[in-house]
Design a protein around this motif. Structure first.
Motif, PDB file in Angstrom:
ATOM      1  N   ILE A  18      -3.098  -5.382  13.286  1.00 17.55           N
ATOM      2  CA  ILE A  18      -3.457  -4.211  12.486  1.00 17.55           C
ATOM      3  C   ILE A  18      -2.421  -3.124  12.742  1.00 17.55           C
ATOM      4  O   ILE A  18      -2.185  -2.724  13.888  1.00 17.55           O
ATOM      5  CB  ILE A  18      -4.863  -3.683  12.852  1.00 17.55           C
ATOM      6  CG1 ILE A  18      -5.918  -4.784  12.725  1.00 17.55           C
ATOM      7  CG2 ILE A  18      -5.216  -2.461  12.003  1.00 17.55           C
ATOM      8  CD1 ILE A  18      -6.111  -5.328  11.344  1.00 17.55           C
ATOM      9  N   VAL A  19      -1.792  -2.657  11.667  1.00 19.64           N
ATOM     10  CA  VAL A  19      -0.751  -1.638  11.745  1.00 19.64           C
ATOM     11  C   VAL A  19      -1.237  -0.398  11.005  1.00 19.64           C
ATOM     12  O   VAL A  19      -1.683  -0.485   9.858  1.00 19.64           O
ATOM     13  CB  VAL A  19       0.571  -2.135  11.115  1.00 19.64           C
ATOM     14  CG1 VAL A  19       1.641  -1.065  11.176  1.00 19.64           C
ATOM     15  CG2 VAL A  19       1.037  -3.417  11.797  1.00 19.64           C
ATOM     16  N   ARG A  20      -1.162   0.743  11.656  1.00 18.23           N
ATOM     17  CA  ARG A  20      -1.508   2.012  11.030  1.00 18.23           C
ATOM     18  C   ARG A  20      -0.228   2.781  10.708  1.00 18.23           C
ATOM     19  O   ARG A  20       0.661   2.890  11.549  1.00 18.23           O
ATOM     20  CB  ARG A  20      -2.368   2.868  11.947  1.00 18.23           C
ATOM     21  CG  ARG A  20      -2.630   4.280  11.376  1.00 18.23           C
ATOM     22  CD  ARG A  20      -3.547   5.100  12.231  1.00 18.23           C
ATOM     23  NE  ARG A  20      -4.869   4.527  12.319  1.00 18.23           N
ATOM     24  CZ  ARG A  20      -5.800   4.603  11.363  1.00 18.23           C
ATOM     25  NH1 ARG A  20      -5.541   5.231  10.238  1.00 18.23           N
ATOM     26  NH2 ARG A  20      -6.983   4.056  11.532  1.00 18.23           N
ATOM     27  N   ILE A  21      -0.144   3.278   9.491  1.00 20.10           N
ATOM     28  CA  ILE A  21       0.888   4.241   9.123  1.00 20.10           C
ATOM     29  C   ILE A  21       0.188   5.588   9.115  1.00 20.10           C
ATOM     30  O   ILE A  21      -0.779   5.786   8.365  1.00 20.10           O
ATOM     31  CB  ILE A  21       1.516   3.932   7.748  1.00 20.10           C
ATOM     32  CG1 ILE A  21       2.208   2.562   7.780  1.00 20.10           C
ATOM     33  CG2 ILE A  21       2.509   5.033   7.368  1.00 20.10           C
ATOM     34  CD1 ILE A  21       2.773   2.120   6.441  1.00 20.10           C
ATOM     35  N   MET A  22       0.647   6.469   9.968  1.00 19.91           N
ATOM     36  CA  MET A  22      -0.019   7.768  10.120  1.00 19.91           C
ATOM     37  C   MET A  22      -0.108   8.479   8.785  1.00 19.91           C
ATOM     38  O   MET A  22       0.857   8.540   8.032  1.00 19.91           O
ATOM     39  CB  MET A  22       0.726   8.612  11.158  1.00 19.91           C
ATOM     40  CG  MET A  22       0.623   8.012  12.554  1.00 19.91           C
ATOM     41  SD  MET A  22       1.625   8.838  13.792  1.00 19.91           S
ATOM     42  CE  MET A  22       0.872  10.444  13.832  1.00 19.91           C
ATOM     43  N   GLY A  23      -1.300   8.968   8.488  1.00 14.62           N
ATOM     44  CA  GLY A  23      -1.532   9.708   7.254  1.00 14.62           C
ATOM     45  C   GLY A  23      -1.787   8.837   6.034  1.00 14.62           C
ATOM     46  O   GLY A  23      -2.043   9.349   4.957  1.00 14.62           O
ATOM     47  N   GLU A  24      -1.686   7.509   6.176  1.00 19.08           N
ATOM     48  CA  GLU A  24      -1.864   6.623   5.022  1.00 19.08           C
ATOM     49  C   GLU A  24      -3.011   5.646   5.172  1.00 19.08           C
ATOM     50  O   GLU A  24      -3.769   5.442   4.246  1.00 19.08           O
ATOM     51  CB  GLU A  24      -0.577   5.827   4.755  1.00 19.08           C
ATOM     52  CG  GLU A  24       0.520   6.663   4.179  1.00 19.08           C
ATOM     53  CD  GLU A  24       1.683   5.812   3.716  1.00 19.08           C
ATOM     54  OE1 GLU A  24       1.479   4.643   3.330  1.00 19.08           O
ATOM     55  OE2 GLU A  24       2.806   6.328   3.751  1.00 19.08           O
TER      56      GLU A  24
END
Length: 92
Positions: A2-8
């Motif tokens: 699981i990869v999070r792109i900050m703000g998205e």
């Protein structure tokens, strides 16, 4: 993973794509070390686009823990430097 792109949001990215993501991460690290602002901006965009392209977006209400957190597309070079480990943004 699981990869999070900050703000998205978050994307589920299969492990087989991390070879290409690591290559972009290495380029980003080299551009940051050399102070190449234009290259940094271009490669950060390419890295985030690759996560979006390879990954399946998780619903906004999903509460999955992120195994990897990447900066937002408008992050500054200084903000990204603060997020780095010895391996760059992506371990390995």
């Amino acid at each position: 993973m699981i990869v999070r792109i900050m703000g998205e949001g978050q994307w589920k990215v299969e492990d087989c794509h991390f070879v290409e993501l690591n290559k972009l991460d290495d380029e980003l690290l080299a551009e940051m070390e050399s102070g190449d602002g234009a290259g940094f901006r271009r490669t950060l965009g390419a890295l985030l686009d690759a996560v979006r392209r390879f990954g399946a977006p998780l619903p906004d209400d999903s509460l999955e823990p992120s195994e990897l957190i990447l900066p937002s597309p408008d992050a500054t070079l200084g903000e990204v430097k603060a997020m780095l480990s010895d391996d760059g943004l992506i371990p390995g």
